[in-house]
Write a protein that holds these residues in place. Structure first.
Motif, PDB file in Angstrom:
ATOM      1  N   UNK A 172       0.841  -1.201   0.000  1.00 29.90           N
ATOM      2  CA  UNK A 172       0.000   0.000   0.000  1.00 29.90           C
ATOM      3  C   UNK A 172       0.877   1.252   0.000  1.00 29.90           C
ATOM      4  N   UNK A 173       1.728   1.335  -0.986  1.00 30.82           N
ATOM      5  CA  UNK A 173       2.662   2.453  -1.032  1.00 30.82           C
ATOM      6  C   UNK A 173       2.035   3.633  -1.773  1.00 30.82           C
ATOM      7  N   UNK A 174       1.858   4.740  -1.060  1.00 29.40           N
ATOM      8  CA  UNK A 174       1.306   5.974  -1.630  1.00 29.40           C
ATOM      9  C   UNK A 174       2.479   6.893  -1.942  1.00 29.40           C
ATOM     10  N   UNK A 175       2.834   6.972  -3.226  1.00 31.88           N
ATOM     11  CA  UNK A 175       4.031   7.720  -3.600  1.00 31.88           C
ATOM     12  C   UNK A 175       3.869   9.217  -3.356  1.00 31.88           C
ATOM     13  N   UNK A 176       2.676   9.760  -3.625  1.00 28.55           N
ATOM     14  CA  UNK A 176       2.451  11.188  -3.400  1.00 28.55           C
ATOM     15  C   UNK A 176       2.474  11.534  -1.911  1.00 28.55           C
ATOM     16  N   UNK A 177       1.960  10.629  -1.091  1.00 27.46           N
ATOM     17  CA  UNK A 177       2.034  10.822   0.354  1.00 27.46           C
ATOM     18  C   UNK A 177       3.486  10.802   0.815  1.00 27.46           C
ATOM     19  N   UNK A 178       4.268   9.886   0.253  1.00 26.55           N
ATOM     20  CA  UNK A 178       5.688   9.816   0.584  1.00 26.55           C
ATOM     21  C   UNK A 178       6.397  11.120   0.214  1.00 26.55           C
ATOM     22  N   UNK A 179       6.083  11.680  -0.952  1.00 19.71           N
ATOM     23  CA  UNK A 179       6.704  12.936  -1.373  1.00 19.71           C
ATOM     24  C   UNK A 179       6.267  14.099  -0.490  1.00 19.71           C
ATOM     25  N   UNK A 180       5.032  14.068  -0.023  1.00 15.32           N
ATOM     26  CA  UNK A 180       4.547  15.128   0.870  1.00 15.32           C
ATOM     27  C   UNK A 180       5.281  15.101   2.203  1.00 15.32           C
ATOM     28  N   UNK A 181       5.480  13.901   2.750  1.00 14.89           N
ATOM     29  CA  UNK A 181       6.218  13.787   4.008  1.00 14.89           C
ATOM     30  C   UNK A 181       7.676  14.180   3.797  1.00 14.89           C
ATOM     31  N   UNK A 182       8.236  13.817   2.635  1.00 13.58           N
ATOM     32  CA  UNK A 182       9.602  14.228   2.329  1.00 13.58           C
ATOM     33  C   UNK A 182       9.735  15.734   2.235  1.00 13.58           C
ATOM     34  N   UNK A 183       8.741  16.400   1.640  1.00 13.62           N
ATOM     35  CA  UNK A 183       8.744  17.864   1.569  1.00 13.62           C
ATOM     36  C   UNK A 183       8.578  18.470   2.953  1.00 13.62           C
ATOM     37  N   UNK A 184       7.723  17.863   3.773  1.00 12.51           N
ATOM     38  CA  UNK A 184       7.569  18.298   5.166  1.00 12.51           C
ATOM     39  C   UNK A 184       8.883  18.151   5.927  1.00 12.51           C
ATOM     40  N   UNK A 185       9.632  17.114   5.618  1.00 10.70           N
ATOM     41  CA  UNK A 185      10.922  16.841   6.262  1.00 10.70           C
ATOM     42  C   UNK A 185      11.970  17.896   5.905  1.00 10.70           C
ATOM     43  N   UNK A 186      11.905  18.442   4.696  1.00  4.69           N
ATOM     44  CA  UNK A 186      12.933  19.373   4.226  1.00  4.69           C
ATOM     45  C   UNK A 186      12.580  20.832   4.529  1.00  4.69           C
ATOM     46  N   UNK A 187      11.337  21.120   4.897  1.00  5.79           N
ATOM     47  CA  UNK A 187      10.927  22.509   5.159  1.00  5.79           C
ATOM     48  C   UNK A 187      11.773  23.177   6.250  1.00  5.79           C
ATOM     49  N   UNK A 188      12.031  22.539   7.405  1.00  2.00           N
ATOM     50  CA  UNK A 188      12.893  23.188   8.415  1.00  2.00           C
ATOM     51  C   UNK A 188      14.289  23.517   7.898  1.00  2.00           C
ATOM     52  N   UNK A 189      14.820  22.685   7.010  1.00  2.00           N
ATOM     53  CA  UNK A 189      16.142  22.958   6.436  1.00  2.00           C
ATOM     54  C   UNK A 189      16.101  24.231   5.598  1.00  2.00           C
ATOM     55  N   UNK A 190      15.041  24.387   4.802  1.00  2.00           N
ATOM     56  CA  UNK A 190      14.892  25.584   3.975  1.00  2.00           C
ATOM     57  C   UNK A 190      14.737  26.820   4.850  1.00  2.00           C
ATOM     58  N   UNK A 191      13.925  26.725   5.909  1.00  2.00           N
ATOM     59  CA  UNK A 191      13.723  27.855   6.814  1.00  2.00           C
ATOM     60  C   UNK A 191      15.036  28.246   7.482  1.00  2.00           C
ATOM     61  N   UNK A 192      15.796  27.242   7.919  1.00  2.00           N
ATOM     62  CA  UNK A 192      17.080  27.509   8.578  1.00  2.00           C
ATOM     63  C   UNK A 192      18.047  28.210   7.627  1.00  2.00           C
ATOM     64  N   UNK A 193      18.059  27.771   6.381  1.00  2.00           N
ATOM     65  CA  UNK A 193      18.936  28.418   5.394  1.00  2.00           C
ATOM     66  C   UNK A 193      18.515  29.860   5.142  1.00  2.00           C
ATOM     67  N   UNK A 194      17.213  30.116   5.013  1.00  2.00           N
ATOM     68  CA  UNK A 194      16.741  31.474   4.751  1.00  2.00           C
ATOM     69  C   UNK A 194      17.065  32.412   5.914  1.00  2.00           C
ATOM     70  N   UNK A 195      17.040  31.892   7.138  1.00  2.00           N
ATOM     71  CA  UNK A 195      17.332  32.726   8.304  1.00  2.00           C
ATOM     72  C   UNK A 195      18.809  33.085   8.368  1.00  2.00           C
ATOM     73  N   UNK A 196      19.669  32.110   8.079  1.00  6.74           N
ATOM     74  CA  UNK A 196      21.109  32.316   8.282  1.00  6.74           C
ATOM     75  C   UNK A 196      21.897  32.430   6.986  1.00  6.74           C
TER      76      UNK A 196
END
Length: 278
Positions: free
Chosen positions: A240-264
């Motif tokens: 029951x692999x939902x590829x779009x769900x996997x990509x959404x969680x992956x994007x959620x995982x990378x959001x803090x990294x993007x925010x940290x880069x924009x701040x510093x």
């Protein structure tokens, strides 16, 4: 005043070349974001409807996904505590290596480089036995201690380089004015290496945020699971692999990294701006 446009024209070939080389990555990220908010017919690259279904894990339980928020909290604790401990030790140890006449100093510096270059995977069995003996196996603190220890040689070496860029005259002036060595270090030296402190803190946090191997091996329990391990478990579900769900969680995982880069980002671009030459 006549403008010099020759340099602007000469930059166009380089800009065009970089744009062409980056286009596959840009397209890949574009479709990554697009697929998390849309549905597309099978075999088509053009979406046919907008949906928030793939982000349902944010407000409810998604099929095949459990404990996402606890994994997010564990990941944040893991990365934050690791970055804080590395900064605290590297700032003091780097100063000692840079400024004090330590015995076997050259051997110590060479040893730190060797430890940093040593393959981590070769230490897995030994680290497993040590964590079992001290009762820290399958705990978040055990993984934090391991990752911090493995990252410390790099952190100490980096901070030593920044301390070397600060002229002795700044410290001597403070000592002559009656300040203690600790006060001189805290009030005069640390402000000079602020870009290095921020850079090391960001790199250490990102290293902890992205870590997969150590949490997977030394903290396999679902109670101390981090986001990288959660993503790996989603891939293993072949039925029951939902590829779009996997990509959404992956994007959620990378959001803090993007925010940290924009701040510093400004500090990171001026990483070697510390130290005032006298």
């Amino acid at each position: 005043m006549k403008r010099d446009t020759s340099r602007n024209f000469s930059d166009w070939p380089i800009t065009l070349f970089l744009a062409l080389m980056s286009s596959p990555i840009i397209i890949m990220y574009f479709y990554l974001i697009l697929d998390t908010f849309t549905n597309s017919p099978a075999g088509s690259l053009v979406p046919n409807e907008f949906t928030l279904e793939h982000w349902r894990f944010l407000w409810g339980e998604a099929e095949g996904v459990s404990g996402l928020w606890s994994a997010t909290l564990n990941t944040f604790i893991f990365a934050s505590v690791m970055a804080t401990s590395i900064l605290a030790i590297s700032l003091t140890a780097g100063y000692a290596v840079s400024r004090l006449n330590l015995p076997f100093r050259a051997f110590l510096l060479g040893g730190m480089l060797t430890l940093h270059a040593f393959p981590t995977i070769t230490l897995v069995i030994a680290l497993f036995l040590v964590l079992q003996m001290v009762g820290l196996y399958d705990t978040l603190i055990g993984v934090i201690l391991i990752k911090s220890a493995l990252f410390l040689p790099f952190g100490i070496w980096i901070m030593k380089g920044f301390y070397d860029s600060v002229p002795w005259e700044i410290e001597m002036a403070g000592i002559q004015d009656g300040a203690s060595r600790f006060t001189v270090w805290r009030r005069l030296v640390l402000p000079q290496i602020k870009p290095g402190i921020i850079a090391l803190g960001v790199f250490a946090f990102l290293d902890g945020w992205n870590e997969y191997l150590m949490p997977q091996i030394f903290a396999p329990s679902s109670d101390v699971r981090v986001l990288s391990v959660l993503l790996a478990e989603l891939i293993q579900d072949n039925e029951k692999f939902d590829f779009n769900l996997f990509k959404s969680i992956g994007l959620f995982y990378v959001i803090p990294v993007i925010i940290l880069y924009l701040i510093f980002q400004n500090k990171l671009m001026n990483i070697y701006g510390g130290g005032t030459k006298g």
